[in-house]
Design an enzyme around this catalytic site. Structure first.
Site, PDB file in Angstrom:
ATOM      1  N   PRO A  36       0.827  -1.193   0.000  1.00  0.00           N
ATOM      2  CG  PRO A  36      -0.628  -1.524   1.736  1.00  0.00           C
ATOM      3  CD  PRO A  36       0.721  -1.913   1.259  1.00  0.00           C
ATOM      4  CD  GLU A  37       3.514   2.634  -4.225  1.00  0.00           C
ATOM      5  OE1 GLU A  37       3.769   3.782  -4.606  1.00  0.00           O
ATOM      6  OE2 GLU A  37       3.764   1.622  -4.892  1.00  0.00           O
TER       7      GLU A  37
END
Length: 300
Positions: free
Chosen positions: A2-3
DNA sequence: ATGGGTACCTGTCTGC
DNA sequence: TGCAGACAGGTACCCA
């Protein structure tokens, strides 16, 4: 995994549903990146505030609802002894700092099934059960008494500017980059100038800005810094609109995969034609992470 | 101070 | 089919 876009999609999907809910219980699975202490046992009864995001962290405020009028009593008479007892049993108001690491995702369900082998944190609330699934366990759930105390100050204090902060300009990037000798891709990943770009979006933003990822930061002109910031904002905004990227693990709070990975122009496309000029997309390794770029379109 | 490498952990895919 | 090895979205920490 997850960015920033995936974390933001998660936040947006949870905030309204969780706001005002009361914690029924909290359960831990296998240990995550940092230990969550015995605070967990004392979260029951706390009330969820406005879920917020800073960089790739989520902040879930949990407040003692003592001031709430759901239960009226003559405060002047018994407030002191009750307050003293509560203080001994219940943690001060604070919140949980959550990080999804490389493989984490959060889901909120009304009737959760049995916990799976990768479910490592669960917060049962009056609005449903919030569950963190994280196979690699690089994620984190940490109690902090507030955003202005440890450990939140330590974890968030090293973060750079929010990419969508209107006060952030290309000139800020330019000034910060003047002090750096590292490659621009590495600097984006470090997140101490601008947060949010991880390995996918750093490659994508640099492609869109037509900047070679190996370019030393200090060699970037002001104009190119402005172009990079604009490209980063465009890339992140598009990814948020598409529900983030799902390479393998990421799911939004309803269990749905993101859609950005199909829009990636260079990430994961080694050898395929550059969508702009047709030259084969190259893959190199920088700081032990893969970088994808077009050697013809992206200039030093 | 900066910057590089290492470590954390599990699952999946590739090539022999 | 089996198995070793590479690789995967992050980041704190240790050492030069």
């Amino acid at each position: 995994m997850p960015e920033l876009p995936e974390v933001e999609v998660t936040r947006a999907g949870l905030a309204d549903r969780l706001l005002g809910a009361r914690v029924r219980s909290a359960t831990l699975g296998k240990p995550l990146r940092w230990p969550l202490g015995r605070e967990v046992a004392a979260l029951s009864g706390l009330q969820v505030g406005q879920l917020m995001r800073r960089g790739k962290y989520l902040w879930l405020p949990l407040q003692h609802p003592g001031a709430e009028p759901w239960f009226q009593r003559p405060a002047a008479v018994d407030a002191p002894p009750l307050a003293a007892a509560a203080a001994a049993e219940v943690p001060r108001s604070g919140g949980l700092l959550l990080h999804l690491g490389m493989s984490g995702s959060l889901a909120l369900t009304e009737q959760p099934g049995p916990a799976g082998p990768h479910d490592h944190f669960e917060l049962a609330t009056t609005a449903g059960t919030l569950r963190l699934t994280d196979p690699r366990r690089f994620g984190a759930v940490v109690w902090s008494d507030g955003l202005d105390t440890a450990p939140a100050t330590k974890l968030l204090g090293v973060l750079g500017a929010e990419p969508f902060d209107p006060a952030l300009t290309g000139a800020h990037l330019y000034m910060a980059f003047q002090q750096r000798r590292t490659a621009v891709k590495t600097a984006l990943l470090a997140g101490d100038v601008v947060v949010g770009a991880g390995n996918i979006y750093a490659s994508e933003a640099l492609f869109r800005a037509r900047i070679d990822p190996r370019t030393p930061c200090r060699r970037l002109s002001l104009a190119r810094c402005e172009r990079l910031l604009a490209a980063l904002r465009d890339t992140l905004a598009q990814a948020i609109a598409l529900g983030g990227s799902t390479l393998r693990d990421f799911k939004d709070v309803h269990g749905m995969a993101g859609g950005f990975q199909a829009q990636a122009l260079v990430y994961g496309r080694e050898g395929q034609p550059c969508p702009s000029c047709g030259a084969p997309v190259r893959r190199i390794v920088q700081g032990m992470r893969a970088t994808y770029f077009c050697g013809r379109c992206q200039k030093r």
